[in-house]
Scaffold this motif. Structure first.
Motif, short mmCIF file in Angstrom:
data_model
loop_
_atom_site.label_atom_id
_atom_site.label_comp_id
_atom_site.label_asym_id
_atom_site.label_seq_id
_atom_site.Cartn_x
_atom_site.Cartn_y
_atom_site.Cartn_z
N GLY A 118 0.83 -1.20 0.00
CA GLY A 118 0.00 0.00 0.00
C GLY A 118 0.86 1.25 0.00
N ILE A 119 0.20 2.38 -0.27
CA ILE A 119 0.89 3.66 -0.25
C ILE A 119 1.00 4.13 1.20
CG2 ILE A 119 0.75 6.05 -0.99
CD1 ILE A 119 -0.84 5.02 -3.40
N VAL A 120 2.19 4.57 1.59
CA VAL A 120 2.40 4.97 2.98
C VAL A 120 2.16 6.47 3.12
CG1 VAL A 120 4.06 5.05 4.85
CG2 VAL A 120 4.12 3.17 3.23
N LEU A 121 1.31 6.84 4.08
CA LEU A 121 1.19 8.24 4.46
C LEU A 121 1.96 8.40 5.76
CD1 LEU A 121 -2.61 8.83 3.91
CD2 LEU A 121 -0.77 9.23 2.33
N ARG A 122 2.80 9.43 5.83
CA ARG A 122 3.69 9.50 6.98
C ARG A 122 3.91 10.97 7.32
NH1 ARG A 122 9.13 9.49 8.36
NH2 ARG A 122 9.69 7.91 9.91
N ALA A 123 3.88 11.27 8.60
CA ALA A 123 4.16 12.63 9.03
C ALA A 123 5.29 12.60 10.03
CB ALA A 123 2.93 13.26 9.68
N ASP A 124 6.36 13.38 9.78
CA ASP A 124 7.36 13.59 10.81
C ASP A 124 7.46 15.10 11.03
OD1 ASP A 124 8.61 14.37 8.57
OD2 ASP A 124 10.24 12.92 8.66
N VAL A 125 8.39 15.51 11.88
CA VAL A 125 8.43 16.93 12.26
C VAL A 125 8.64 17.82 11.04
CG1 VAL A 125 9.57 18.60 13.73
CG2 VAL A 125 9.32 16.26 14.50
N LEU A 126 9.56 17.39 10.16
CA LEU A 126 9.87 18.20 8.98
C LEU A 126 8.62 18.42 8.13
CD1 LEU A 126 12.23 19.41 7.25
CD2 LEU A 126 12.27 17.23 6.08
N PHE A 163 6.38 22.02 7.66
CA PHE A 163 6.18 22.65 6.36
C PHE A 163 4.70 22.72 6.00
CE2 PHE A 163 10.72 22.09 5.17
CZ PHE A 163 10.93 23.37 4.73
N ALA A 164 3.96 21.64 6.32
CA ALA A 164 2.53 21.63 6.01
C ALA A 164 1.82 22.73 6.78
CB ALA A 164 1.93 20.27 6.35
N ALA A 165 2.17 22.88 8.08
CA ALA A 165 1.50 23.90 8.89
C ALA A 165 1.78 25.28 8.35
CB ALA A 165 1.97 23.78 10.34
N VAL A 166 3.05 25.57 8.03
CA VAL A 166 3.39 26.90 7.54
C VAL A 166 2.71 27.18 6.20
CG1 VAL A 166 5.28 28.34 6.73
CG2 VAL A 166 5.57 26.95 8.75
N SER A 167 2.75 26.19 5.30
CA SER A 167 2.18 26.42 3.97
C SER A 167 0.68 26.63 4.04
CB SER A 167 2.49 25.24 3.05
OG SER A 167 3.85 24.97 3.08
N LEU A 226 -4.89 23.56 -4.19
CA LEU A 226 -3.47 23.79 -3.95
C LEU A 226 -3.09 23.38 -2.53
CD1 LEU A 226 -1.24 25.83 -5.58
CD2 LEU A 226 -1.44 26.89 -3.39
N ALA A 227 -3.95 23.76 -1.56
CA ALA A 227 -3.65 23.42 -0.17
C ALA A 227 -3.67 21.91 0.02
CB ALA A 227 -4.67 24.08 0.76
N ALA A 228 -4.65 21.23 -0.61
CA ALA A 228 -4.73 19.77 -0.47
C ALA A 228 -3.48 19.12 -1.05
CB ALA A 228 -5.98 19.25 -1.18
N GLY A 229 -3.07 19.58 -2.23
CA GLY A 229 -1.88 19.01 -2.86
C GLY A 229 -0.65 19.21 -2.00
N LEU A 230 -0.51 20.43 -1.45
CA LEU A 230 0.67 20.72 -0.65
C LEU A 230 0.70 19.86 0.61
CD1 LEU A 230 1.24 24.55 -0.80
CD2 LEU A 230 2.75 22.75 -1.54
N SER A 231 -0.44 19.81 1.35
CA SER A 231 -0.40 18.99 2.57
C SER A 231 -0.16 17.55 2.20
CB SER A 231 -1.69 19.08 3.38
OG SER A 231 -2.47 20.15 3.01
N GLY A 232 -0.72 17.10 1.07
CA GLY A 232 -0.52 15.73 0.65
C GLY A 232 0.95 15.42 0.43
N VAL A 259 -1.82 35.84 -4.83
CA VAL A 259 -1.27 34.71 -5.59
C VAL A 259 0.24 34.69 -5.45
CG1 VAL A 259 -1.01 33.72 -7.87
CG2 VAL A 259 -3.18 34.68 -7.20
N ALA A 260 0.86 35.87 -5.55
CA ALA A 260 2.31 35.93 -5.39
C ALA A 260 2.70 35.47 -3.99
CB ALA A 260 2.82 37.35 -5.64
N ALA A 261 1.88 35.85 -2.99
CA ALA A 261 2.17 35.41 -1.62
C ALA A 261 2.08 33.89 -1.52
CB ALA A 261 1.19 36.06 -0.64
N ILE A 262 1.06 33.30 -2.16
CA ILE A 262 0.94 31.84 -2.13
C ILE A 262 2.12 31.19 -2.82
CG2 ILE A 262 -0.41 29.90 -3.00
CD1 ILE A 262 -2.91 31.48 -2.51
N LEU A 263 2.50 31.76 -4.00
CA LEU A 263 3.59 31.15 -4.76
C LEU A 263 4.88 31.16 -3.97
CD1 LEU A 263 3.17 32.50 -8.40
CD2 LEU A 263 2.51 30.32 -7.49
N SER A 264 5.21 32.32 -3.38
CA SER A 264 6.53 32.40 -2.73
C SER A 264 6.47 31.93 -1.28
CB SER A 264 7.06 33.82 -2.80
OG SER A 264 6.29 34.65 -1.97
N GLY A 265 5.29 32.01 -0.65
CA GLY A 265 5.23 31.64 0.76
C GLY A 265 4.87 30.18 0.97
N ALA A 266 4.14 29.58 0.03
CA ALA A 266 3.70 28.20 0.23
C ALA A 266 4.28 27.26 -0.82
CB ALA A 266 2.17 28.13 0.20
#
Lengths: 471, 164, 150
Positions: free
Chosen positions: A71-79, A83-87, A115-121, A238-245
């Motif tokens: 199966g596909i592994v979903l995994r969260a560590d501190v790193l 990044f997910a929280a900040v983005s 975009l948010a779903a993809g990034l957290s994913g 949009v620029a904020a999302i591009l450069s910040g997330a």
């Protein structure tokens, strides 16, 4: 709530909501607020996940209840969680900003959620190919968002953005296929184990391809040519999302693949990484000084700021990796604040901009100071007296240059007597201004109480070193 | 288009849909899945657009909902993934579990992955037909734009604005 | 076989790279399609030479395979299919962006478009209008289009 639920929520919630909102008219305020609510819930779950990961170690779940390896592994560590929280946080602020200012396209809230779903994913996966898929989900949404407001130069910017980043994705895809070919698995942890028995020659090619792909996303010095066109044209949030997330993909990817999976190759190419990072710092800062438009200055300064992350990465070790993470987080917040403020006019905006500019320069008490200090410490820890001296001198020079251009844009945008045209006379909605002031307050607060950030950096770096093996 | 392609397209339409459904339901014991079923079905639809043009093809039932169908399909897929989480199982878990009793409908096993594949089918079919529709519509609108009543048009007004 | 596949991948990638460097935006997109296709070929090739899927490396087999018989890797097929769908959607997006540029400028040549933009910017400067001119009716027009497409 169980760990696996927390792992699925940040991805599934915005995703499902995005699909539902795509059928509605995003210009209606209530649709926008619904998106904000969903993203807010997603942010809460990511933050809870981060706390849990900090306390109890990495959370892992395998899709479909299959044995690991099938199966596909979903995994969260501190790193990843950090990044997910900040983005997600940066995306949430940008979305709220746009809802305050007024959404002009019916698909905007849905796209931001995609975009948010993809990034957290991609931050919360333990599978190399799954990483690529989520990466493409967020990139595709970003291509469309770049063309938001449909001015001609924005559509052209979106086209250039899409073409260049599609090339980067293809290079990354080829690298993944090669990595799969030599290790026979896609699971990150297993790949990291098996690469040690693989012929180093083929690994160097793979590592180079991965480095090029992420550098292209980040807009690092020799791969930066697309970045100014896209950032200058984009609408402020949009620029904020591009450069910040979105740029966090590159930061995270370099840390994950360089620090964890291909750590020996990173150590081997450390000099090249350091040289490219230094070149990026100097080039970005010099270009930023020579530009006039605030958005253009910010775009070039993005190229420079990426250099610090790369230098910290090149130094390596616990100090280097934690500095890279801290600097990436700090830079996300700075850039989100500055790009958002650059689109506003009215009372208190200048103050918010000043906070962002100070943070960019690395002046206390703004959070940028913490980032600069971390990189300085990493520079001092670099092997060899000459190397350490050079790096510290370089970081100091870069900060001095950023001082110059940050003051320059502040002067041009807020101190100049004659504003550049009738548009600037309009005062922006007070709600949007209150939002950026709140963001500026957050930047200051994190600078005054940096312990959480430092702990996150420390933990993430220790995790990386432990799973990656060599420094 | 000539008579031959039209006749062939008309004759082929229902068989392609039947073949698509067959691929969809056979996917659990033999080759096939929602994705290829969606591709086959949308190929049949594209053939109608090519042979009869936009106006005729739009008269077919449900074509107008194709774009929405894609989103509904995606939502079904996400639901199948998310419901196990709500029940405390890993994401994408399927019911009934391995080894459990399965109700058969002909050769079709009634398990949740079938629902997921139906979602995938809708997504693929909706995306393909939706984009074909969108392209066909823009072409037609452009032809109208060249004509006399160009004033009430959307996209082209922007273009005029730019050229001014 | 390895040589043949590598040659094909190289030629497809090379032709794609050549096309991406053209001024005509359609050629750029066709070039990108070719480059993505070379990546898919490469993925498939990563499974071709393995023969016995990932089993030799200790991966869990997806299906029980009779002793001694060779099977090609199912995972690379799935990967190629996924990547293919992703690239299909991106290419569709790029084509729609080109269409939008074509509607505005009646050309798909990158240099002509830049020139037209420069002229527009100069004209705006002469009239001393703010450069970031917003179109208030853009929203209503979109709705109009939707009504028509229904």
């Amino acid at each position: 709530m169980t760990g696996s639920t927390l792992l699925v929520l940040p991805v599934g919630l915005p995703w499902a909501l995005a699909v539902a909102l795509a059928l509605l008219n995003g210009r209606r305020p209530w649709v926008g607020w619904l998106a904000v609510a969903g993203l807010g819930a997603s942010l809460v779950s990511v933050v809870m996940l981060t706390f849990r990961v900090l306390r109890e170690g990495p959370v892992e779940t395998v899709t479909g209840g299959w044995p690991a390896g099938v199966g596909i592994v979903l995994r969260a560590d501190v790193l990843g969680a950090t990044f997910a929280a900040v983005s997600v946080g940066v995306i949430l602020v940008s979305l709220v900003y746009e809802v305050f200012v007024g959404v002009r396209s019916r698909t905007f809230p849905a796209l931001v959620l995609f975009l948010a779903a993809g990034l957290s994913g991609l931050f919360l996966t333990g599978d190399v190919f799954n990483f690529y898929v989520f990466f493409e989900v967020s990139m595709t949404a970003a291509y469309i968002l770049t063309g938001y407001r449909e001015q001609d130069y924005q559509v052209r910017g979106a086209f250039i953005f899409a073409v260049v980043n599609l090339l980067g994705s293809v290079i990354f895809l080829i690298a993944i296929a090669a990595l799969y070919h030599v290790t026979g698995t896609l699971e990150m942890a297993t790949v990291a184990e098996r690469v040690r028995e693989v012929n180093p020659n083929s690994l160097i090619t793979i590592a180079t391809a991965i480095f090029v792909a992420f550098s292209l996303k980040l807009g690092l010095f020799p791969f930066h040519f697309w970045l100014p066109v896209v950032y200058v044209g984009s609408h402020a949030p949009v620029a904020a999302i591009l450069s910040g997330a979105l740029a966090n993909i590159g930061n995270y990817g370099l840390l994950r693949f360089g620090g964890d999976i291909l750590s020996e190759e990173l150590a081997l190419g450390a000099t090249a990484v350091l040289v490219l990072g230094s070149a990026s710092i100097i080039y970005g800062a010099l270009q930023a000084i020579s530009r006039r438009e605030p958005s253009e200055v910010l775009a070039y300064s993005t190229i420079g700021q990426v250099g610090y992350v790369l230098v910290a990465l090149g130094i390596g070790g616990t100090v280097g990796f934690s500095a890279a993470l801290i600097y990436a987080v700090v830079n996300s917040l700075n850039k989100a604040l500055l790009f958002l403020v650059a689109g506003l006019r009215g009372p208190f905006v200048a103050a918010a901009f000043a906070v962002g500019a100070f943070s960019l320069m690395g002046v206390p008490p703004a959070v940028g100071f913490i980032g600069k200090i971390a990189v300085f410490k990493a520079g001092l820890a670099a092997g060899g007296v000459i190397q350490a001296t050079l790096l510290v001198a370089l970081i100091f020079l870069g900060s001095a240059l950023s001082f110059v251009y940050a003051l320059q844009i502040y002067q041009r945008a807020f101190l100049a007597k004659e504003p550049q045209g009738g548009l600037w006379d309009k005062t922006s909605p007070w709600t949007a201004r209150a939002l950026v002031v709140a963001l500026a307050a957050l930047v200051l607060a994190m600078g005054l109480w940096p312990e959480p950030l430092l702990v996150l950096g420390e933990e993430a770096a220790t995790n990386l070193i432990e799973s990656g093996g060599s420094p | 288009m000539g008579v031959m392609p039209r006749t062939v397209a008309k004759l082929l339409f229902l068989p392609t849909l039947v073949a698509a459904v067959a691929i969809l339901v056979k996917g659990y014991a033999q080759t096939g899945d929602g994705f290829s079923a969606g591709v086959v079905a949308s190929l049949g639809m594209v053939l109608q657009y090519l042979a009869f043009g936009r106006r005729e093809a739009e008269k077919l039932p449900l074509v107008g909902f194709a774009g929405r169908g894609a989103f509904v399909g995606l939502l079904i897929g996400l639901l199948v993934a998310a419901v196990p989480v709500a029940l405390g199982d890993p994401v994408f878990n399927h019911y009934p579990g391995p080894g459990a009793h399965v109700v058969y409908l002909g050769t079709l096993e009634l398990i949740t992955p079938v629902l997921f594949d139906v979602g995938v089918f809708l997504l693929v079919f909706g995306f393909a037909v939706g984009s074909v529709r969108a392209i066909a519509n823009t072409i037609t609108r452009e032809e109208e734009y060249r004509g006399p009543d160009a004033d009430d048009l959307g996209v082209e007004d922007l273009a005029k604005g730019e050229r001014r | 076989m390895i040589l043949a596949i590598s040659l094909v991948v190289a030629v497809v990638f090379g032709s794609g790279a050549f096309l991406v460097l053209q001024r005509d935006l359609f050629r750029v997109v066709v070039g990108l399609t070719l480059i993505s296709n070379s990546a898919f070929l490469f993925i498939i090739a990563a499974g071709l030479t393995r023969g016995t899927a990932g089993f030799a490396q200790g991966a869990v087999p997806v299906l029980p395979i009779p002793e001694g018989s060779a099977a090609s890797d199912p995972l690379v097929q799935a990967m190629a299919l996924t990547a293919l769908v992703i690239s299909l959607s991106t290419i569709a997006l790029l084509l729609s962006l080109i269409y939008r540029l074509y509607v505005a400028h009646e050309t798909v040549d990158l240099e002509d478009i830049s020139e037209a933009e420069m002229r527009l910017a100069e004209a705006l400067e002469r009239e001393e209008e703010p450069e970031e001119e917003e179109k208030p009716e853009a929203g209503q027009e979109e709705e109009e289009i939707e009504k028509r497409s229904r």
